[in-house]
Design a protein around this motif. Structure first.
Motif, PDB file in Angstrom:
ATOM      1  N   GLU A 142      99.230  36.260  -4.232  1.00  0.00           N
ATOM      2  CA  GLU A 142     100.038  36.781  -3.198  1.00  0.00           C
ATOM      3  C   GLU A 142     101.296  36.336  -3.062  1.00  0.00           C
ATOM      4  OE1 GLU A 142      97.195  36.092  -0.028  1.00  0.00           O
ATOM      5  OE2 GLU A 142      95.714  37.585  -0.878  1.00  0.00           O
ATOM      6  N   GLU A 143     101.535  35.081  -3.085  1.00  0.00           N
ATOM      7  CA  GLU A 143     103.020  34.796  -2.977  1.00  0.00           C
ATOM      8  C   GLU A 143     103.691  35.062  -3.959  1.00  0.00           C
ATOM      9  OE1 GLU A 143     103.453  30.440  -1.546  1.00  0.00           O
ATOM     10  OE2 GLU A 143     101.809  30.467  -0.295  1.00  0.00           O
ATOM     11  N   ASP A 172      89.980  30.846  -5.114  1.00  0.00           N
ATOM     12  CA  ASP A 172      90.588  31.128  -3.734  1.00  0.00           C
ATOM     13  C   ASP A 172      92.101  30.577  -3.625  1.00  0.00           C
ATOM     14  OD1 ASP A 172      90.411  31.512  -0.833  1.00  0.00           O
ATOM     15  OD2 ASP A 172      91.005  29.612  -0.888  1.00  0.00           O
ATOM     16  N   THR A 173      92.336  29.688  -4.056  1.00  0.00           N
ATOM     17  CA  THR A 173      93.783  29.075  -4.287  1.00  0.00           C
ATOM     18  C   THR A 173      94.541  29.967  -5.215  1.00  0.00           C
ATOM     19  OG1 THR A 173      92.953  26.835  -3.711  1.00  0.00           O
ATOM     20  CG2 THR A 173      95.158  27.046  -4.540  1.00  0.00           C
ATOM     21  N   LEU A 233      99.530  25.276  -1.196  1.00  0.00           N
ATOM     22  CA  LEU A 233      98.350  25.828  -1.290  1.00  0.00           C
ATOM     23  C   LEU A 233      97.290  24.727  -1.694  1.00  0.00           C
ATOM     24  CD1 LEU A 233      99.344  28.938  -3.184  1.00  0.00           C
ATOM     25  CD2 LEU A 233      98.683  28.671  -0.784  1.00  0.00           C
ATOM     26  N   SER A 281      94.264  33.218  -6.030  1.00  0.00           N
ATOM     27  CA  SER A 281      94.460  34.589  -5.477  1.00  0.00           C
ATOM     28  C   SER A 281      95.576  34.152  -4.159  1.00  0.00           C
ATOM     29  CB  SER A 281      93.156  35.005  -4.557  1.00  0.00           C
ATOM     30  OG  SER A 281      92.749  34.217  -3.476  1.00  0.00           O
ATOM     31  N   ARG A 282      95.566  33.159  -3.540  1.00  0.00           N
ATOM     32  CA  ARG A 282      96.861  33.003  -2.692  1.00  0.00           C
ATOM     33  C   ARG A 282      97.904  32.718  -3.455  1.00  0.00           C
ATOM     34  NH1 ARG A 282      94.463  32.110   2.590  1.00  0.00           N
ATOM     35  NH2 ARG A 282      92.112  31.803   2.299  1.00  0.00           N
ATOM     36  N   TYR A 283      97.762  32.273  -4.473  1.00  0.00           N
ATOM     37  CA  TYR A 283      99.093  31.913  -5.252  1.00  0.00           C
ATOM     38  C   TYR A 283      99.715  33.491  -5.743  1.00  0.00           C
ATOM     39  CZ  TYR A 283     101.534  31.832  -9.933  1.00  0.00           C
ATOM     40  OH  TYR A 283     102.460  31.848 -11.098  1.00  0.00           O
TER      41      TYR A 283
END
Length: 128
Positions: free
Chosen positions: A63-64, A56-57, A88, A59-61
């Motif tokens: 995106e950024e 999860d983390t 994050l 995937s957010r990385y």
């Protein structure tokens, strides 16, 4: 130093990988994840309270990363996942609790690691 880790991810022939830490498993058996760098001195940074939280983390990385102004020129070098993403990692409450308790201190890279851990904790405090 890292013999108690369970390696589960990484690229062959590189000096770093992802591993779980069985000795820090919670009461349901979920183990926190560390990013291990075995080059020279060797160290490990905590990155998630579970493998699911890592994905999860991460995937957010990603995106950024692709939204970063230097991504086209520098690619992944524009943002280093573990080092440049304390905000994050701070979303993972159990991870921050383990960091705050000093459960990863043995594997942190000296003062730089302690400073990084303090940034993760500070980012968590801004969230709550």
């Amino acid at each position: 130093m890292f013999s108690s880790f369970f390696v589960f991810g990484g690229e062959p022939f590189l000096a770093h990988y992802y591993a779980t830490v069985p000795e820090l498993a919670d009461d349901q058996g979920r183990q926190p994840v560390v990013w291990v760098d075995t080059y020279e001195q060797g160290y490990a940074l905590p990155v998630a309270s579970t493998v699911d939280r890592l994905f999860d983390t991460y995937s957010r990385y990603l995106e950024e990363l692709v939204a970063h102004e230097d991504f086209k020129a520098d690619g992944a070098a524009a943002l280093r996942f573990q080092w440049r993403m304390p905000h994050l990692l701070a979303r993972d409450e159990r991870l921050v609790q383990l960091i705050r308790e000093g459960r990863f201190d043995t594997w942190l890279p000296g003062q730089e690691g302690r400073d990084w851990a303090a940034k993760v904790i500070a980012a968590r405090e801004r969230l709550v």
